[in-house]
Design an enzyme around this catalytic site. Structure first.
Site, mmCIF file in Angstrom:
data_model
loop_
_atom_site.group_PDB
_atom_site.id
_atom_site.type_symbol
_atom_site.label_atom_id
_atom_site.label_comp_id
_atom_site.label_asym_id
_atom_site.label_seq_id
_atom_site.Cartn_x
_atom_site.Cartn_y
_atom_site.Cartn_z
ATOM 1 N N GLY A 169 0.820 -1.194 0.000
ATOM 2 C CA GLY A 169 0.000 0.000 0.000
ATOM 3 C C GLY A 169 0.858 1.249 0.000
ATOM 4 N N GLY A 404 19.880 3.590 -35.185
ATOM 5 C CA GLY A 404 19.573 4.552 -34.131
ATOM 6 C C GLY A 404 20.167 4.145 -32.805
ATOM 7 N N ALA A 405 20.305 2.833 -32.602
ATOM 8 C CA ALA A 405 20.865 2.356 -31.338
ATOM 9 C C ALA A 405 22.319 2.805 -31.195
ATOM 10 C CB ALA A 405 20.758 0.840 -31.247
#
Lengths: 510, 666
Positions: A169, A404-405
Site C-alpha cells: 500500500g 539509431g541504437a
C-alpha cells in the site's frame, strides 16, 4: 541525581525492547533480524546515534491511548559506513506491525531533512504492515510528508531502500521514489494491493510471493535492483554499494586505494569477439577485466539482462558501467533494457559519476509487443538520459553499433567525450544483409549478385574506419589495452565542465 | 634431420611437437580446423594450413586434406600426434606411397598391433606373458574345473556375450567353479541366448602398467621403463606416474625385455607403448595391447629418463640410428602427471565447455622439492569447444622420490587457476592427499572404490582448517583496512578491529587478528597462534605465501558474501564477521533448499538429442527421460524418482544451458 540517570538507562532499555521478547523471537523464527539488529549490521560497529527513541504516538481513538510503545515502530538516526556519514530508518515490525502513524512519519521526515541539510545518503529498511488504520487521515498525511522529502532529496543525496519484510500500500511509494531498491528473497514482498484485494477485484488467485516477491520484482517488473538470500547478505551488500556512492550531488565519487595497475593489459580480450559475428560472448568479462580488481556491483542483473549496468572503480574512483550484453537477445535495446539503463545513466549524472559505455548493439527490438508497449518513448528515455548527461562519458564500441541504437549508446553525437572502437567494430546504419537488400533491391532475384554486394558492403562499411574517418570515433584501439585507454580518457576528463541551459527541469519522455 | 615437418594434430600435442622442433631447428607446419583458427599451435607454427570445418571427421581425420597440406607446404614428414590418424595404417601407407615420411612406426607394425586378437598371438609368440585362458568350447562342469585348475585360481567364468556385470562369476576353487559354471551358462542362455562360455585367469588387484619402447629402422629397440596409469575413470586415464610403485627391479627388467622382444618382432621403429595388466598381489603381469604412437602421458617418462621422445621419433623417422643404449638408460627420481580436464568433478565429471575466462597454469620450474612442467595448448581467452577431447593441460611434476613428486604435484595443483569452465583440479588434488593413493596400493578400480558416490570435495583436515581460517582472516584484514581508507570519512580510520569470528562452512571460529603489511598473526579460539605471510592483493585469485613458515597456496573466489576458498580437494565458504554479526548468523535459520526432485535440469550446456517422455507419462526411477550431448558425449538423463511427467520444456535439437529446467514432474 544517580537514580535519575539510572532512570534514563531503564527508559532506554524499555525502548530497545520494542514489541517485546516474544515478538522478537517470532521475527527471528521467520528468518528475519529485528529492526535494531539490522541497523547494527548495516553500520560501523558502535557508530549508531539514535534519535527520537522516546517518541510515542498521539492517537486517542480506538483505545490506542492505552497502547504506547516508545519509538512507535521505527528506529531512526545516523551512523557511519566505513567512516562515512549515513542516515537510516528501520521499521520495527514488532511494534504495531511497523505501521505508520503521524509520529512515526515525523521521525522519518526528521532524518530525511537532516540528511539533505548535511549532505549524506539515507538508507531506509522496510518491514511493516502499512498505515496505522486507527490514525486515519493522519497516517495518510504522514506518508505524503515522507514522499515529499523523497522527491526533494532526489538527485541531492543518494536514497536506498531495502525491503526486508512486508511492504504494501502506501509503504511502497517511498521506496519507489528512491534511487535503488533491494529485497530479501522469500521473506519480503512488495505490492500496491495484496492478494485478498486482487482476488475480490480481478478474481485472480495469487500468493504474496507470486504477486510481489523478490523473484517477481527482480526479474519481471524491474521494480527492485537486486535480491539477496537473507538479511545479513543484503545489509553487507548495502555496505558494499554505499562505498561506491558519493555522499551527495556536491561531492565527487569516493576514492580508495587500489592495488590494480592502471596500465594492466588483458591479452585475452583480443579474442573476446568470436569469429562468427552472430555468436554471443559475455560482455561481463570485459567489464570485469577493465574494472579495478574485477570488482563490479551489478544493478538489476536479472531484469532487462540484454543491458548490463552497475558500479565499478577505475584508479580507485567510482565509475558507472553501461554495456549491451550479446548473451541475452543479442544485446538488443528493448523497453526493459532502455528503462533500466536510462535510470542508471541519470543516477550517475546526478551524482557526478563518470559513465563508461561498452557498445555491441544490433538495434532496437522489433515487434508489436514492443511497439504496443511504447518502445518509442522508452527507447527515447535512454537517448535523453545520455544526451543530457554532463558527467565524463567514455565509450568503447566492441562490435555492432547499428542504426539509431548506435546514436543512443553514448555516441559522439550525444556529447560522448572520448569514443573508442575496437578493430572488430561495425559502425553502420544496419547489418550488411539488410542494407544490401535495400540498396540493391533490383538485384534481389540474383543470389550471386547479392552475395557480391554483401561482401562489398562488409568490406567497405562493416568496420570502425568509416566512422573514424569522419571523426565520430576518436581512435581505434586494441582490445587488450582497453583498461589503459579508458583510464587515460577519464583522467583527462577530471575537470570537465559542461552545463546544460538553465531551465526549471527538463521534460524527459516518462 | 628434416627441415620441415607437418603436424597433423591440434592442441597441446601440436604445441609439444613444435617445442621440440624449434629446439632442433626443424620448421613446422600446423593444420587447423575452423575451431582452431586462432589456437596457440597455429600461432606458434612457422606455417599453417586450414583444412576445413571444426568436426574432426571433416578436417583432422581427412587424409586427402593432410596430404594436400604436406604437398602445398613442402613438408618432408608428418607427425601425427596421438588420436586422429596416429594409429591408422592406411594413413601411414598413403604417406609412404606419396613419398612422405610418417613420424611413427611402419604400417605393418601398426596393423599387426592394431588387432586385439592378432596382437595377442604375436605377443605370445614373442614370449610376452599373456592372460592364461581357454577360448575354446567347454563341454561340461567337469571340463570347466579341469581348465580352471590348469589356469590357476582365481579364474573368471565369463559368458561370451556377457557384459555389464551379467554372466560373469569369479571362482577361487573347484567348488566355486562347480557352482558357477552352470549358473553362468544358464544366465547366458536366458539373458543372451548364447551359451558359449570362456574361462580365464582372474587378475586380483589389477593395475595398469605400461612400458615405453623406442625402436629404429635398423633393428634396435630399447625400453624406457614403465608408467603406471591405474587411476582411471570410465577407462580414461586421469593420473599417470613413472616409475610404478608396484614394480621391483626384476619385474621391471622382465617386463621391459618382453616389451622390447615384441617391438623387435614387428620391426617396431618409433615410440610405442606396450600395455600390461599387473596384479597388485603377486606382481604377475600380462600383455593387454600395444599402442603404436606417442602416448598422452609420455612426459612422465621424459622426466625420469631425461629423453625427449619427440626428438627420438623425429631422428629415427629420419633414418638415424637409435643413440639410446639400454645400459645407459636410468630412472632418475619420480614423475607424476595430472590430466586437467574440462569437466565438473562435483557433477559426476560431466564435460564443461566455454571460454577460458582466466587460465593461469602453475609456472614451470622449481616448486618445493621438485620441478613443474606444463604441457598445454590453450591460453587465456581460448574456447574449449565441444568438438574435441576435453583435456586442456597436463601438469607434470618431478622430484627425487614419489612422496616429493606427489607433494610437488599437490602444491602445483593448488596454484593452477582456471575460470570460465569447470575443471577437475580439485579432484586430482584430493587424490594426491588420499592415504591409499599415497601408499601406492592402487588398482584400476581406485576411483570407484574410494569415490563410490562421486566426488563431493574432501573434508578439511586439522591443518587445512587452520590454513583456511588464517587465509580468510588475512583476506578480511586486507579488505577491512583498505575499506577504511575511503575518502570522505568523518574521522581518521580507527585502529583495525582484532576480534573476529571466522565462519568456515558451518563452523564458528573466534579469532584474534593482528594484521600487518603482507603478514598477519592469527590466534584461533584463544589457543594456537599462527603467522601467515603473503603478498596477496585484492583482485588476485591465489593467496600464495607461507603459514608458520610452510608454503601455502589457497585459491580464492569472491562470493556475494564472504570468500570461497579452495585448497587441495577442500572447497568451503568462509565468512569473517564481528562477534555480533556472528550471533546474527546463528540466529538466521538455514533456508530450505527448493525441491529439485520434481525437476529435471540440464547438468551442462549442450544439445538435446532426444526427449523420451511426453506429458502425462508415468516414469520410474532411473528411467531415461532425455539425452543431452556435449563434447561428443551423449549423456542420458534419468528420472531421480517415480513420477508423472507434467511438462516437457525442450525438444530434440534444442540447445540447453546448464541448470535449465528441461522436464517437470507433477
Amino acid at each position: 541525581m544517580q537514580d535519575i540517570i539510572e532512570q534514563l538507562e531503564a527508559r532506554r532499555e524499555r525502548a530497545r525492547l520494542g514489541g517485546g521478547k516474544q515478538r522478537i523471537e517470532r521475527q527471528h523464527e521467520k528468518g528475519k533480524l529485528t529492526a535494531r539488529e539490522r541497523v547494527e549490521a548495516l553500520l560501523d560497529e558502535g557508530s549508531f546515534e539514535e534519535y527520537d527513541m522516546f517518541v510515542e504516538h498521539q492517537c486517542a481513538d480506538f483505545g490506542m491511548q492505552e497502547q504506547k510503545i516508545p519509538g512507535d515502530g521505527v528506529i531512526t538516526g545516523q551512523g557511519t559506513i566505513n567512516g562515512r556519514l549515513v542516515y537510516v530508518f528501520s521499521k520495527d515490525f514488532t511494534v504495531f506491525g511497523g505501521s505508520l502513524s503521524k509520529a512515526h512519519a515525523a521521525k522519518i521526515v526528521k532524518v530525511q531533512q537532516m540528511a539533505v541539510r548535511n549532505g549524506a545518503p539515507v538508507i531506509g529498511i522496510f518491514d511493516a504492515g502499512g498505515a496505522r488504520i486507527q490514525e486515519g487521515v493522519d497516517s495518510l498525511a504522514g506518508y505524503a510528508d515522507i514522499f515529499m522529502e523523497n522527491v526533494l532529496s532526489s538527485g541531492v543525496i543518494p536514497q536506498i531502500s531495502v525491503i526486508m519484510g512486508p511492504c504494501a500500500g502506501g509503504d511502497v511509494y517511498s521506496p519507489a521514489m528512491t534511487d535503488f531498491i533491494f529485497m530479501v528473497k522469500d521473506t519480503s514482498y512488495m505490492y500496491v494491493t495484496g492478494p485478498d484485494v486482487v482476488k475480490t477485484v480481478t478474481n485472480e488467485d495469487v500468493s504474496h510471493e507470486s504477486l510481489g516477491g523478490a523473484s517477481v520484482h527482480a526479474k519481471k517488473s524491474g521494480v527492485v535492483d537486486g535480491a539477496f538470500e537473507n538479511d545479513i547478505e543484503a545489509l553487507v551488500q548495502m555496505r558494499r554499494i554505499f562505498d561506491f556512492l558519493p555522499l551527495s550531488n556536491k561531492e565527487r565519487p569516493p576514492e580508495r586505494p587500489t592495488f590494480d595497475l592502471p596500465d594492466r593489459e588483458e591479452p585475452s580480450l583480443d579474442s573476446l569477439i568470436p569469429a562468427n559475428p552472430n555468436s554471443p560472448y559475455d560482455m561481463k568479462e570485459l567489464i570485469e577485466k577493465v574494472a579495478d580488481e574485477g570488482d563490479f556491483f551489478e544493478i538489476s542483473p536479472d531484469f532487462g539482462a540484454n543491458i548490463i549496468v552497475g558500479f565499478g572503480r577505475l584508479e580507485g574512483s567510482t565509475v558507472g558501467f553501461v554495456a549491451n550484453q550479446p548473451m541475452t537477445l543479442a544485446g538488443v535495446l528493448d523497453i526493459d533494457a532502455s528503462r533500466k539503463a536510462a535510470r542508471f545513466v541519470r543516477f550517475c549524472d546526478c551524482f557526478n559519476i563518470p559513465i563508461v559505455t561498452f557498445v555491441d548493439v544490433p538495434g532496437f527490438m522489433p515487434g508489436t509487443k514492443q511497439e504496443y508497449g511504447g518502445l518509442i518513448k522508452h527507447g527515447a528515455k535512454l537517448l535523453f538520459a545520455y544526451a543530457e548527461a554532463t558527467v565524463p562519458k567514455v565509450t568503447v564500441i566492441t562490435r555492432k553499433a547499428y542504426g539509431g541504437a548506435y546514436d543512443v549508446m553514448s555516441s559522439k553525437h550525444l556529447r560522448g567525450d572520448v569514443n573508442y572502437a575496437w578493430p572488430t567494430a561495425e559502425i553502420a546504419v544496419m547489418g550488411a544483409k539488410g542494407a544490401v537488400e535495400i540498396i540493391f533491391r533490383k538485384d534481389l532475384g540474383d543470389p550471386e549478385k547479392i552475395a557480391e554486394h554483401t561482401k562489398m558492403y562488409e568490406d567497405n562499411f562493416a568496420n570502425p574506419y568509416v566512422a573514424a574517418r569522419k571523426g565520430y570515433i576518436d581512435d581505434v584501439i586494441r582490445p587488450h589495452s582497453t583498461r589503459k585507454r579508458v583510464i587515460k580518457a577519464l583522467r583527462s576528463l577530471r575537470n570537465k565542465d559542461v552545463k546544460n541551459p538553465p531551465k526549471k527541469h527538463d521534460n524527459i519522455p516518462l | 634431420m628434416f627441415e620441415k615437418i607437418l603436424i597433423a594434430n591440434r592442441g597441446e600435442i601440436a604445441v609439444r611437437v613444435i617445442k621440440t622442433c624449434r629446439r632442433l631447428g626443424v620448421k613446422t607446419v600446423v593444420v587447423y580446423s575452423d575451431a582452431d583458427a586462432g589456437s596457440m599451435a597455429v600461432e606458434m607454427a612457422d606455417e599453417t594450413v586450414h583444412i576445413g570445418p571444426s568436426a574432426a571427421s571433416e578436417s583432422y581425420l581427412v587424409m586427402d586434406k593432410i596430404v594436400d597440406a604436406v604437398k602445398k607446404t613442402g613438408a618432408e614428414a608428418v607427425h601425427p600426434g596421438f588420436g586422429f590418424l596416429s594409429e591408422n595404417s592406411e594413413f601411414a601407407k598413403r604417406l609412404e606411397t606419396e613419398g612422405i615420411t610418417f613420424i611413427g612406426p611402419n604400417p605393418y607394425a601398426i596393423e599387426a598391433m592394431g588387432d586385439k586378437i592378432s596382437s595377442k598371438k604375436l605377443a605370445a609368440e614373442a614370449g610376452v606373458s599373456t592372460v592364461p585362458g581357454h577360448m575354446g568350447l567347454i563341454k561340461d562342469t567337469k571340463e570347466a574345473v579341469k581348465i580352471s585348475r590348469e589356469i590357476g585360481y582365481p579364474v573368471m567364468i565369463k559368458a561370451s556375450a556377457g557384459g555389464g556385470g551379467k554372466g560373469i562369476r569369479v571362482a577361487a576353487n573347484d567348488k566355486e567353479v562347480e557352482e558357477g559354471y552352470p549358473a553362468v551358462k544358464a544366465e547366458a542362455t536366458n539373458a543372451f541366448g548364447d551359451d558359449r562360455i570362456f574361462i580365464e585367469k582372474f587378475i586380483l588387484n589389477p593395475r595398469h602398467v605400461e612400458i615405453q619402447v623406442m625402436g629404429d629402422k635398423h633393428g634396435n629397440a630399447v625400453y624406457l621403463f614403465e608408467r603406471e596409469c591405474s587411476i582411471q575413470r570410465r577407462n580414461q586415464k586421469v593420473l599417470e606416474e613413472a616409475p610404478s610403485p608396484l614394480l621391483d627391479e626384476a619385474t621391471r627388467k622382465k617386463m621391459g625385455e618382453q616389451a622390447v622382444a615384441l617391438a623387435k618382432a614387428v620391426n617396431y621403429d618409433s615410440a610405442g607403448t606396450v600395455e600390461f595388466v599387473a596384479s597388485g598381489v603377486d606382481k604377475s603381469f600380462y600383455f593387454l595391447e600395444m599402442n603404436t604412437r606417442l602416448q598422452v602421458e609420455h612426459p612422465v617418462t621424459e622426466m625420469i629418463t631425461g629423453v625427449d621422445l619427440v626428438e627420438q621419433m623425429l631422428r629415427v623417422a629420419a633414418g638415424e640410428k637409435l643413440a639410446l643404449k639400454q645400459k645407459d638408460l636410468k630412472i632418475n627420481g619420480w614423475a607424476i602427471e595430472s590430466r586437467v580436464y574440462a569437466e565438473d568433478p562435483y557433477r559426476n565429471f560431466l564435460p564443461s565447455i566455454g571460454r577460458l575466462k582466466r587460465f593461469h597454469p602453475t609456472p614451470e620450474g622449481p616448486l618445493g622439492k621438485g620441478t613443474v612442467r606444463v604441457d598445454s595448448g590453450v591460453r587465456e581467452g581460448d574456447e574449449i569447444s565441444m568438438f574435441y577431447d576435453p583435456m586442456i593441460a597436463k601438469l607434470v611434476t618431478h622430484a627425487a622420490t614419489r612422496d616429493e613428486a606427489l607433494d610437488t604435484q599437490a602444491a602445483a595443483l593448488d596454484r593452477f587457476h582456471i575460470e570460465g569452465i569447470r575443471d577437475n583440479i580439485s579432484f586430482c588434488a584430493a587424490v594426491m592427499d588420499e592415504k591409499r593413493f599415497r601408499s601406492g596400493d592402487i588398482t584400476t578400480a581406485y576411483i570407484k572404490d574410494e569415490f563410490p558416490d562421486g566426488f563431493h570435495g574432501t573434508p578439511a583436515t586439522d591443518f587445512q582448517r587452520t590454513a583456511l581460517i588464517c587465509t580468510a582472516a588475512f583476506l578480511h584484514g586486507v579488505f577491512t583496512e583498505r575499506a577504511s581508507m575511503i575518502s570522505g570519512r568523518l574521522t581518521a580510520p580507527t585502529p583495525p578491529r582484532q576480534d573476529w569470528v571466522v565462519i568456515l562452512g558451518d563452523e564458528y571460529h573466534p579469532i584474534h587478528l593482528e594484521q600487518g603489511l603482507g603478514e598477519a598473526t592469527i590466534t584461533i579460539n584463544g589457543g594456537s597462534k599462527h603467522m601467515l605471510v603473503s603478498d596477496w592483493m585484492p583482485g588476485a585469485h591465489l593467496v600464495e605465501g607461507a603459514l608458520d613458515g610452510e608454503p601455502l597456496a589457497v585459491k580464492v573466489a569472491d562470493r556475494t558474501e564472504g570468500y570461497e576458498l579452495s585448497h587441495r580437494g577442500v572447497r568451503v565458504r568462509a565468512l569473517v564477521c564481528t562477534p555480533t554479526m556472528a550471533k546474527f548468523h546463528e540466529r538466521l535459520p538455514e533456508k530450505e533448499k527448493p525441491d529439485m526432485s520434481k525437476l529435471i535440469i540440464s547438468p551442462m550446456p549442450g544439445l538435446v538429442v532426444s526427449v523420451d517422455v511426453t506429458p502425462g507419462q508415468d516414469v520410474k526411477e532411473g528411467e531415461a527421460v532425455c539425452v543431452v550431448e556435449a563434447m561428443k558425449m551423449q549423456n542420458i538423463i534419468r528420472a531421480e524418482a517415480d513420477g508423472t511427467v507434467k511438462a516437457v520444456n525442450v525438444g530434440a535439437g534444442d540447445s540447453v544451458a546448464a541448470d535449465e529446467i528441461m522436464i517437470e514432474f507433477a
